[in-house]
Design a protein around this motif. Structure first.
Motif, PDB file in Angstrom:
ATOM      1  N   MET A 280       0.818  -1.206   0.000  1.00 35.92           N
ATOM      2  CA  MET A 280       0.000   0.000   0.000  1.00 35.92           C
ATOM      3  C   MET A 280       0.853   1.259   0.000  1.00 35.92           C
ATOM      4  O   MET A 280       0.447   2.303  -0.518  1.00 35.92           O
ATOM      5  CB  MET A 280      -0.919  -0.023   1.227  1.00 35.92           C
ATOM      6  CG  MET A 280      -2.089  -0.971   1.111  1.00 35.92           C
ATOM      7  SD  MET A 280      -3.429  -0.287   0.125  1.00 35.92           S
ATOM      8  CE  MET A 280      -3.998   1.006   1.226  1.00 35.92           C
ATOM      9  N   ASP A 282       3.286   1.855  -1.748  1.00 36.23           N
ATOM     10  CA  ASP A 282       3.719   2.188  -3.106  1.00 36.23           C
ATOM     11  C   ASP A 282       2.605   2.804  -3.951  1.00 36.23           C
ATOM     12  O   ASP A 282       2.844   3.158  -5.118  1.00 36.23           O
ATOM     13  CB  ASP A 282       4.244   0.929  -3.814  1.00 36.23           C
ATOM     14  CG  ASP A 282       5.451   0.343  -3.100  1.00 36.23           C
ATOM     15  OD1 ASP A 282       6.365   1.112  -2.805  1.00 36.23           O
ATOM     16  OD2 ASP A 282       5.450  -0.878  -2.837  1.00 36.23           O
ATOM     17  N   LEU A 283       1.400   2.909  -3.409  1.00 32.89           N
ATOM     18  CA  LEU A 283       0.304   3.466  -4.198  1.00 32.89           C
ATOM     19  C   LEU A 283       0.545   4.924  -4.614  1.00 32.89           C
ATOM     20  O   LEU A 283       0.241   5.287  -5.774  1.00 32.89           O
ATOM     21  CB  LEU A 283      -1.006   3.359  -3.416  1.00 32.89           C
ATOM     22  CG  LEU A 283      -1.725   2.016  -3.530  1.00 32.89           C
ATOM     23  CD1 LEU A 283      -2.981   2.008  -2.668  1.00 32.89           C
ATOM     24  CD2 LEU A 283      -2.082   1.725  -4.976  1.00 32.89           C
ATOM     25  N   LEU A 286       2.576   4.913  -7.674  1.00 37.74           N
ATOM     26  CA  LEU A 286       1.809   4.423  -8.818  1.00 37.74           C
ATOM     27  C   LEU A 286       0.909   5.519  -9.373  1.00 37.74           C
ATOM     28  O   LEU A 286       0.817   5.727 -10.600  1.00 37.74           O
ATOM     29  CB  LEU A 286       0.977   3.213  -8.398  1.00 37.74           C
ATOM     30  CG  LEU A 286       0.073   2.592  -9.462  1.00 37.74           C
ATOM     31  CD1 LEU A 286       0.914   1.973 -10.573  1.00 37.74           C
ATOM     32  CD2 LEU A 286      -0.843   1.545  -8.843  1.00 37.74           C
ATOM     33  N   LEU A 299      -6.714  10.537  -5.664  1.00 38.77           N
ATOM     34  CA  LEU A 299      -6.516   9.462  -4.683  1.00 38.77           C
ATOM     35  C   LEU A 299      -7.136   9.881  -3.356  1.00 38.77           C
ATOM     36  O   LEU A 299      -6.776  10.916  -2.785  1.00 38.77           O
ATOM     37  CB  LEU A 299      -5.019   9.179  -4.512  1.00 38.77           C
ATOM     38  CG  LEU A 299      -4.659   8.128  -3.448  1.00 38.77           C
ATOM     39  CD1 LEU A 299      -5.276   6.770  -3.790  1.00 38.77           C
ATOM     40  CD2 LEU A 299      -3.133   8.007  -3.317  1.00 38.77           C
ATOM     41  N   ASP A 301      -7.469   8.358   0.248  1.00 40.95           N
ATOM     42  CA  ASP A 301      -7.025   7.311   1.165  1.00 40.95           C
ATOM     43  C   ASP A 301      -7.660   7.553   2.534  1.00 40.95           C
ATOM     44  O   ASP A 301      -7.316   8.503   3.236  1.00 40.95           O
ATOM     45  CB  ASP A 301      -5.501   7.315   1.260  1.00 40.95           C
ATOM     46  CG  ASP A 301      -4.974   6.108   2.035  1.00 40.95           C
ATOM     47  OD1 ASP A 301      -5.797   5.354   2.601  1.00 40.95           O
ATOM     48  OD2 ASP A 301      -3.740   5.927   2.068  1.00 40.95           O
ATOM     49  N   TYR A 318      -2.879  -3.052  -4.138  1.00 43.35           N
ATOM     50  CA  TYR A 318      -2.030  -2.367  -5.123  1.00 43.35           C
ATOM     51  C   TYR A 318      -2.324  -2.880  -6.525  1.00 43.35           C
ATOM     52  O   TYR A 318      -2.453  -2.099  -7.479  1.00 43.35           O
ATOM     53  CB  TYR A 318      -0.563  -2.587  -4.762  1.00 43.35           C
ATOM     54  CG  TYR A 318       0.414  -1.918  -5.697  1.00 43.35           C
ATOM     55  CD1 TYR A 318       0.925  -0.665  -5.413  1.00 43.35           C
ATOM     56  CD2 TYR A 318       0.833  -2.555  -6.864  1.00 43.35           C
ATOM     57  CE1 TYR A 318       1.831  -0.049  -6.269  1.00 43.35           C
ATOM     58  CE2 TYR A 318       1.735  -1.959  -7.730  1.00 43.35           C
ATOM     59  CZ  TYR A 318       2.234  -0.707  -7.425  1.00 43.35           C
ATOM     60  OH  TYR A 318       3.109  -0.100  -8.269  1.00 43.35           O
ATOM     61  N   VAL A 321      -5.676  -1.508  -7.881  1.00 46.53           N
ATOM     62  CA  VAL A 321      -5.558  -0.123  -8.333  1.00 46.53           C
ATOM     63  C   VAL A 321      -4.757  -0.048  -9.624  1.00 46.53           C
ATOM     64  O   VAL A 321      -5.094   0.696 -10.559  1.00 46.53           O
ATOM     65  CB  VAL A 321      -4.911   0.738  -7.237  1.00 46.53           C
ATOM     66  CG1 VAL A 321      -4.662   2.157  -7.741  1.00 46.53           C
ATOM     67  CG2 VAL A 321      -5.792   0.775  -5.994  1.00 46.53           C
ATOM     68  N   GLN A 322      -3.693  -0.822  -9.720  1.00 45.77           N
ATOM     69  CA  GLN A 322      -2.874  -0.820 -10.924  1.00 45.77           C
ATOM     70  C   GLN A 322      -3.680  -1.262 -12.133  1.00 45.77           C
ATOM     71  O   GLN A 322      -3.608  -0.644 -13.209  1.00 45.77           O
ATOM     72  CB  GLN A 322      -1.670  -1.742 -10.720  1.00 45.77           C
ATOM     73  CG  GLN A 322      -0.679  -1.723 -11.864  1.00 45.77           C
ATOM     74  CD  GLN A 322       0.462  -2.690 -11.605  1.00 45.77           C
ATOM     75  OE1 GLN A 322       0.244  -3.874 -11.392  1.00 45.77           O
ATOM     76  NE2 GLN A 322       1.686  -2.176 -11.604  1.00 45.77           N
ATOM     77  N   VAL A 339      -9.658   7.147  -7.273  1.00 49.69           N
ATOM     78  CA  VAL A 339      -9.235   5.949  -6.555  1.00 49.69           C
ATOM     79  C   VAL A 339      -9.577   6.160  -5.088  1.00 49.69           C
ATOM     80  O   VAL A 339      -9.083   7.103  -4.455  1.00 49.69           O
ATOM     81  CB  VAL A 339      -7.715   5.692  -6.727  1.00 49.69           C
ATOM     82  CG1 VAL A 339      -7.301   4.473  -5.915  1.00 49.69           C
ATOM     83  CG2 VAL A 339      -7.376   5.499  -8.189  1.00 49.69           C
ATOM     84  N   VAL A 351     -11.576  -1.185  -1.929  1.00 50.24           N
ATOM     85  CA  VAL A 351     -10.808  -0.514  -2.985  1.00 50.24           C
ATOM     86  C   VAL A 351     -11.770  -0.223  -4.131  1.00 50.24           C
ATOM     87  O   VAL A 351     -12.438  -1.139  -4.634  1.00 50.24           O
ATOM     88  CB  VAL A 351      -9.636  -1.383  -3.463  1.00 50.24           C
ATOM     89  CG1 VAL A 351      -8.827  -0.651  -4.514  1.00 50.24           C
ATOM     90  CG2 VAL A 351      -8.749  -1.799  -2.298  1.00 50.24           C
TER      91      VAL A 351
END
Length: 408
Positions: A280, A282-283, A286, A299, A301, A318, A321-322, A339, A351
């Motif tokens: 998470m 790394d979101l 991304l 985004l 969160d 992740y 989302v990717q 997102v 998500v």
């Protein structure tokens, strides 16, 4: 059961058949049996040839001594083929038990071989015939000073002792054979489990790399398309887009090199293969990549206690989302993407990726294998969650997943 056992219905599994080769141990055992039998033939012949009035009563004719010695010699030579034809030799030597003393050792060895290598019913039948022959032996070769039933009883005791010994050896060999087969089967099953685990691991790696490469290649296509449709863009924008293309291409090649190395390597399961393991955390990076490519991404969160989120759960989020951002770039060029992440321990993790449904079709739609959403569905199912995707009532395309998040 071996092919030799099929050819001979009475042959036990693991015993020697007509095509079995004699091993070094077999040569040693057969040589020892032959020497013992010949020693008995010599001893019985010398004993019979010694001058004694008692022996004179037992062997009234002198020619009987060399005849008995020849019979014992023939039976001793037959020991070399007893493994090939144990039943035939046992039946052929049964009459010798009625009169021959020199052949006693060879007859008992052949009988022992029969008990070891043939089934119980066959061994019992030959034993019964041998006991009958033993009764005739006491009549034809009586022991002076010993009653008839005493001699018969001793012969029966010796026969039954050989039968018990042979059955014990046969049972032990069957047990050893069974344990060996069980160990080989367990080893083969273990190797199969290792191969299956390796295959599943490589499949999982390939699925993750599909997501990674699809994301990076979609970025490449988006920037290349921008350069194609805006050839008069300022030099700074062109340089920035070219830098993103170069970086994405380099990262894609590096990822591809890693996954090919993993799939080719015959590494053990204890070794953790080198592969991307995003979480998470790394979101934001991304999302920044997509924004750098010109995609408007919002985004949101709202995850509580994100530091307590399990690594596997964060990796699954992740990938969702990717895949959502990749699909938006492929099928909804220029649309804004939202997102949303929310959840807490014991409540689960939600998500959601949402974008406007595209108007018309892209001029040059990006090719795809159509397995992205399938892979996401598999990930969510393995995590025990739920997945929904498609057009909602507001006209947006919505990709939403709920993943269980345990409290502890």
């Amino acid at each position: 059961m071996t092919s030799a056992a099929v050819e001979h219905p009475g042959l036990l599994p693991g015993s020697l058949g007509t095509t079995a080769r004699r091993t070094t141990r077999d040569w040693l055992v057969d040589s020892f049996c032959f020497v013992v039998s010949m020693a008995w033939v010599l001893a019985a012949t010398f004993d019979a040839a010694s001058p004694s009035p008692v022996l004179a009563e037992r062997l009234p004719y002198d020619w009987m001594i060399p005849a008995d010695a020849l019979v014992g010699l023939a039976a001793s030579v037959a020991l070399w083929v007893r493994r090939r034809w144990p039943l035939g030799l046992a039946v052929a030597t049964l009459p010798l038990g009625m009169f021959s003393v020199a052949a006693v050792a060879a007859v008992l060895i052949i009988y022992f071989t029969l008990v070891v290598h043939r089934r119980t019913t066959v061994a019992v039948a030959v034993t019964a015939a041998g006991l009958v022959a033993n009764m005739f032996f006491a009549l034809l070769r009586p022991e002076p000073g010993n009653p008839y039933w005493s001699t018969t009883l001793w012969g029966a005791v010796i026969t039954l002792l050989v039968l018990a010994w042979g059955m014990f050896v046969r049972a032990r060999r069957q047990l050893v054979l069974s344990l060996r087969e069980r160990a080989e089967r367990a080893e083969a099953e273990q190797q199969l489990r290792v191969a299956q685990a390796r295959h599943l691991e490589r499949t999982r790696i390939a699925r993750e790399m599909h997501d990674v490469l699809a994301h990076r290649i979609s970025l490449l296509s988006l920037h290349a398309g921008a350069l194609e449709f805006r050839p008069d863009a300022p030099a700074e924008e062109v340089a920035r887009a070219a830098g993103v293309i170069r970086g994405s291409a380099h990262a894609a090649l590096q990822d591809l090199r890693e996954v090919i190395g993993v799939l080719r390597a015959e590494s053990s399961l204890t070794e953790e293969p080198e592969r991307p393991q995003p979480t998470m955390a790394d979101l934001p990076a991304l999302v920044a990549e997509s924004r750098a490519a010109g995609v408007r991404v919002d985004l949101r969160d709202e995850v509580s206690d994100a530091d307590r989120l399990p690594a596997a759960l964060g990796r699954t989020a992740y990938r969702i989302v990717q895949e959502g951002l990749t699909n938006a770039r492929k099928h909804a060029t220029g649309a804004a993407v939202t997102v949303g992440l929310r959840g807490a321990p014991a409540d689960g993790l939600t998500v959601e990726i949402r974008n406007r449904w595209p108007v018309g079709e892209p001029t040059e739609p990006l090719p795809g294998a159509g397995t992205g959403l399938i892979g996401v569905a598999e990930r969510v199912a393995l995590a025990g969650g739920r997945l929904a995707h498609g057009r909602d009532g507001s006209g947006d395309f919505r990709l939403a997943a709920w993943l269980p998040w345990p409290a502890t």
